[in-house]
Design a protein around this motif. Sequence first.
Motif, PDB file in Angstrom:
ATOM      1  N   LEU A   1       0.808  -1.217   0.000  1.00  0.00           N
ATOM      2  CA  LEU A   1       0.000   0.000   0.000  1.00  0.00           C
ATOM      3  C   LEU A   1       0.839   1.264   0.000  1.00  0.00           C
ATOM      4  O   LEU A   1       0.298   2.363  -0.155  1.00  0.00           O
ATOM      5  CB  LEU A   1      -0.919   0.010   1.233  1.00  0.00           C
ATOM      6  CG  LEU A   1      -1.873  -1.188   1.381  1.00  0.00           C
ATOM      7  CD1 LEU A   1      -2.625  -1.084   2.698  1.00  0.00           C
ATOM      8  CD2 LEU A   1      -2.833  -1.262   0.209  1.00  0.00           C
ATOM      9  N   ILE A   2       2.140   1.122   0.176  1.00  0.00           N
ATOM     10  CA  ILE A   2       3.029   2.277   0.243  1.00  0.00           C
ATOM     11  C   ILE A   2       3.517   2.640  -1.157  1.00  0.00           C
ATOM     12  O   ILE A   2       3.976   1.784  -1.913  1.00  0.00           O
ATOM     13  CB  ILE A   2       4.224   2.003   1.168  1.00  0.00           C
ATOM     14  CG1 ILE A   2       3.740   1.807   2.604  1.00  0.00           C
ATOM     15  CG2 ILE A   2       5.237   3.138   1.121  1.00  0.00           C
ATOM     16  CD1 ILE A   2       4.830   1.437   3.585  1.00  0.00           C
TER      17      ILE A   2
ATOM     18  N   ALA B   1      -8.365  11.344  14.643  1.00  0.00           N
ATOM     19  CA  ALA B   1      -7.313  10.359  14.393  1.00  0.00           C
ATOM     20  C   ALA B   1      -7.152  10.110  12.895  1.00  0.00           C
ATOM     21  O   ALA B   1      -6.026  10.068  12.372  1.00  0.00           O
ATOM     22  CB  ALA B   1      -7.628   9.054  15.116  1.00  0.00           C
ATOM     23  N   LEU B   2      -8.280   9.932  12.209  1.00  0.00           N
ATOM     24  CA  LEU B   2      -8.231   9.704  10.763  1.00  0.00           C
ATOM     25  C   LEU B   2      -7.649  10.909  10.038  1.00  0.00           C
ATOM     26  O   LEU B   2      -6.841  10.751   9.109  1.00  0.00           O
ATOM     27  CB  LEU B   2      -9.642   9.410  10.249  1.00  0.00           C
ATOM     28  CG  LEU B   2      -9.779   9.170   8.734  1.00  0.00           C
ATOM     29  CD1 LEU B   2      -8.917   7.993   8.292  1.00  0.00           C
ATOM     30  CD2 LEU B   2     -11.240   8.952   8.365  1.00  0.00           C
TER      31      LEU B   2
ATOM     32  N   ALA C   1      -0.732  10.655   3.930  1.00  0.00           N
ATOM     33  CA  ALA C   1      -1.299  10.584   2.571  1.00  0.00           C
ATOM     34  C   ALA C   1      -1.706  11.960   2.046  1.00  0.00           C
ATOM     35  O   ALA C   1      -2.638  12.074   1.261  1.00  0.00           O
ATOM     36  CB  ALA C   1      -2.500   9.639   2.553  1.00  0.00           C
ATOM     37  N   LYS C   2      -1.049  13.026   2.506  1.00  0.00           N
ATOM     38  CA  LYS C   2      -1.311  14.382   2.029  1.00  0.00           C
ATOM     39  C   LYS C   2      -2.779  14.783   2.170  1.00  0.00           C
ATOM     40  O   LYS C   2      -3.335  15.461   1.315  1.00  0.00           O
ATOM     41  CB  LYS C   2      -0.872  14.533   0.566  1.00  0.00           C
ATOM     42  CG  LYS C   2       0.628  14.452   0.370  1.00  0.00           C
ATOM     43  CD  LYS C   2       1.021  14.810  -1.044  1.00  0.00           C
ATOM     44  CE  LYS C   2       2.541  14.871  -1.168  1.00  0.00           C
ATOM     45  NZ  LYS C   2       2.953  15.229  -2.544  1.00  0.00           N
ATOM     46  N   GLY C   3      -3.411  14.298   3.236  1.00  0.00           N
ATOM     47  CA  GLY C   3      -4.778  14.694   3.528  1.00  0.00           C
ATOM     48  C   GLY C   3      -5.856  13.818   2.919  1.00  0.00           C
ATOM     49  O   GLY C   3      -7.049  14.059   3.148  1.00  0.00           O
ATOM     50  N   ASN C   4      -5.493  12.778   2.181  1.00  0.00           N
ATOM     51  CA  ASN C   4      -6.462  11.913   1.527  1.00  0.00           C
ATOM     52  C   ASN C   4      -6.952  10.836   2.496  1.00  0.00           C
ATOM     53  O   ASN C   4      -6.253   9.857   2.758  1.00  0.00           O
ATOM     54  CB  ASN C   4      -5.847  11.272   0.281  1.00  0.00           C
ATOM     55  CG  ASN C   4      -6.823  10.358  -0.446  1.00  0.00           C
ATOM     56  OD1 ASN C   4      -8.026  10.356  -0.160  1.00  0.00           O
ATOM     57  ND2 ASN C   4      -6.302   9.579  -1.385  1.00  0.00           N
TER      58      ASN C   4
ATOM     59  N   LEU D   1      -3.543   3.089   2.272  1.00  0.00           N
ATOM     60  CA  LEU D   1      -2.666   2.920   3.428  1.00  0.00           C
ATOM     61  C   LEU D   1      -3.317   3.508   4.680  1.00  0.00           C
ATOM     62  O   LEU D   1      -3.301   2.894   5.754  1.00  0.00           O
ATOM     63  CB  LEU D   1      -1.311   3.580   3.179  1.00  0.00           C
ATOM     64  CG  LEU D   1      -0.340   3.569   4.376  1.00  0.00           C
ATOM     65  CD1 LEU D   1       0.016   2.138   4.764  1.00  0.00           C
ATOM     66  CD2 LEU D   1       0.917   4.372   4.065  1.00  0.00           C
ATOM     67  N   VAL D   2      -3.878   4.689   4.561  1.00  0.00           N
ATOM     68  CA  VAL D   2      -4.534   5.342   5.698  1.00  0.00           C
ATOM     69  C   VAL D   2      -5.714   4.503   6.183  1.00  0.00           C
ATOM     70  O   VAL D   2      -5.912   4.310   7.387  1.00  0.00           O
ATOM     71  CB  VAL D   2      -4.993   6.761   5.317  1.00  0.00           C
ATOM     72  CG1 VAL D   2      -5.889   7.350   6.407  1.00  0.00           C
ATOM     73  CG2 VAL D   2      -3.777   7.658   5.096  1.00  0.00           C
TER      74      VAL D   2
END
Length: 528
Positions: free
Chosen positions: A17-18, A231-232, A240-243, A248-249
């Motif tokens: 996922l990275i 947390a999310l 993830a730059k806010g996504n 991954l997030v």
Amino acid sequence: MGAGPAVVSDNAGYAHLIDNTRPWWKNSRLILLNVWIGLLLITSSTNGYDGSMMNGLQSLTQWNDAFGHPTGGKLGLLNAIQNIGSLAAYPFSPYLSDGLGRRTAIFIGALLMVGATIIQTASHSVGMFIGARFLIGFGLTFAASAAPLLVTEIAFPSQRAQATSMYNTLWYLGSIIAAWTTFGTFNIPTSWAWRIPSALQGLPSVLQIFLIWFVPESPRWLVSKGREAQALKTLAYYHAKGNEQDPLVEYEFEEIKAAIAFDRDVASNIGWKSLYKTPGNRRRMRIIIALAFFSQWSGNGLVSYYLNKVFIAIGITDPTTQLLINGILNIFNFFVAIIAGLLCDKAGRRRLFLISTCGMVVFWTLQTICFAIYTKHNSVAAGHAVIAMIFLFYGFYDIAFTPLIVSYTVEILPYALRAKGFVVFNFSVSLSLIFNQYVNPIALEKLGWKYYLVYVFWLTFETVFVYFFIIETKNRTLEETAALFDGDETVAMISEKAAEQAGLAQNENTDKQSNTSDEKAIDEVRIN
């Protein structure tokens, strides 16, 4: 849809996922995250600074004159009092860290250390100096119990092991600064020769007081307090730059929720008794307590606090030479520990621990032989060889016992027990340090080189323990690592809980999408 935790394997379940197409240093959010992690890591520098500062102060005539040339038990108390202060704070630190948050615990600890440093710098009696050092230890416990937990809980998954390994490695940064500060102030004829090093001890804490609230709070702590949206958002912003829909997030978020929900379901797994209640937790405690004592009882305690006594025993009595060797040794240790810490995921924890203990046995034995030859024959060459063996011994010590003892401890503990288990680790370290700081100067004075034989046998025991009990944890998430100790049943239960969480999240998204579609259809009808 968020993925549940993968079955534990040789490769981490999140690896695919990275995004490896872009290096982390080109990601501004990861750079910022690592800056905040750096602010947390310097907590360890305060502790390292103290050991090296006390070593250096013992070589300063100005400090010895100010406090009556302390020896024996008095000198042992001056060194040990900080750890006594740490012991006094341990009963409170996990509740502060788990109750008010990691950042709040660090802030309170930093405030206490700054105040104590001011008192230490202004000391005009032994009692005042001892009291200040007690308060430094008391505050350090709050900061040092929370900082590595926060590092390991906010770090990017593929960088977590290396980042946490840097925590204890930064001990040497403080040690280097203290060693060269005392070397630089040596020629100051007044009490400022020791007051300046004392004042600089508070610098890391000052930085943390002003900057700690910019550091993200632990997503695991936020979830445990019901603040899942925050947390999310934290995970998404830095990983993830806010996504928030990044795979991954979603994987991290669902795994964290599943593990914490599992701990809540098993309510008996969050008290102090749980540290030894299950077979998995007993395995954890056996390893954690052993590593804590090994980290201080491997012979390194002689060098960390009483290097000048070793120097005198082998005929090196010039204070300038003592301070110079101390400064060079700390730089050497720092670089070896950094390299070893960065290799922890490639080489593996178990392999590094085995290499470290085997190397220490060899070079401590050679150091003992050289010390004995010097004592019996007054051989200058043997005395110089002792210094060489100290460097080589520490090189192997730094391969595992500097970078890994903290990171390995926090990663094998599940979230619900992480703060309490880490307190047990720190408590064990302080106990072993207090014993060392009292016993080492007395035993070295009474037994000379024969005292080194005790550590030869002890290091051999450490090697055997590491071979039979250290479990490999490389390339796993925190939740996957925790499951290694609890068996397949626990892994299955956490996976089931994660699947439930993921299913609920998917249903919510489906319902939202369905509602949105219905609303659009109604709007179209209205328009027509």
